[in-house]
Scaffold this active site. Structure first.
Site, PDB file in Angstrom:
ATOM      1  N   CYS A   1     -32.087 -95.595  -2.325  1.00  0.00           N
ATOM      2  CA  CYS A   1     -31.820 -96.977  -2.755  1.00  0.00           C
ATOM      3  C   CYS A   1     -31.352 -97.822  -1.574  1.00  0.00           C
ATOM      4  O   CYS A   1     -31.745 -98.983  -1.431  1.00  0.00           O
ATOM      5  CB  CYS A   1     -30.765 -97.014  -3.854  1.00  0.00           C
ATOM      6  SG  CYS A   1     -31.228 -96.167  -5.373  1.00  0.00           S
TER       7      CYS A   1
ATOM      8  N   CYS B   1     -26.843 -93.916  -3.874  1.00  0.00           N
ATOM      9  CA  CYS B   1     -28.222 -93.418  -3.762  1.00  0.00           C
ATOM     10  C   CYS B   1     -28.803 -93.714  -2.370  1.00  0.00           C
ATOM     11  O   CYS B   1     -28.995 -94.869  -2.010  1.00  0.00           O
ATOM     12  CB  CYS B   1     -29.052 -94.072  -4.856  1.00  0.00           C
ATOM     13  SG  CYS B   1     -30.830 -93.896  -4.697  1.00  0.00           S
TER      14      CYS B   1
END
Length: 89
Positions: free
Chosen positions: A24, A21
């Site tokens: 992230c 991600c």
């Protein structure tokens, strides 16, 4: 140490993330700068049950715990200033 022990402190920020991600990864870099806070990282791919338990549907998701109780949740990336403001509110 288990998750319940990790969050049973005055204030703990839990970062639900995944290695693949992009947002992230950006959030992780910001969290690395916050050395004054208890931060626990949970990989949702490795801890699906924990992610489900706390209703994590999108990542990154940050959950704020106080003495083991969930008190707030943020979904999506926060820059450093906004993150500190969210933690301290």
């Amino acid at each position: 140490m288990n998750f319940d022990e990790l969050i049973n402190k005055e204030l703990v920020i839990v970062d639900f993330y995944a290695d693949w991600c992009g947002p992230c990864k950006m959030q992780s870099r910001v969290l690395d700068e916050l050395t004054d806070y208890n931060i626990v990282r949970v990989n949702v791919d490795e801890n699906e049950d924990l992610a489900k338990k706390y209703g994590v549907m999108s990542i990154p998701t940050l959950i704020k715990f106080k003495n083991g109780e969930e008190i707030d949740k943020n979904i999506g990336f926060l820059n450093k200033d906004n993150l500190i403001e969210w933690i301290n509110k």
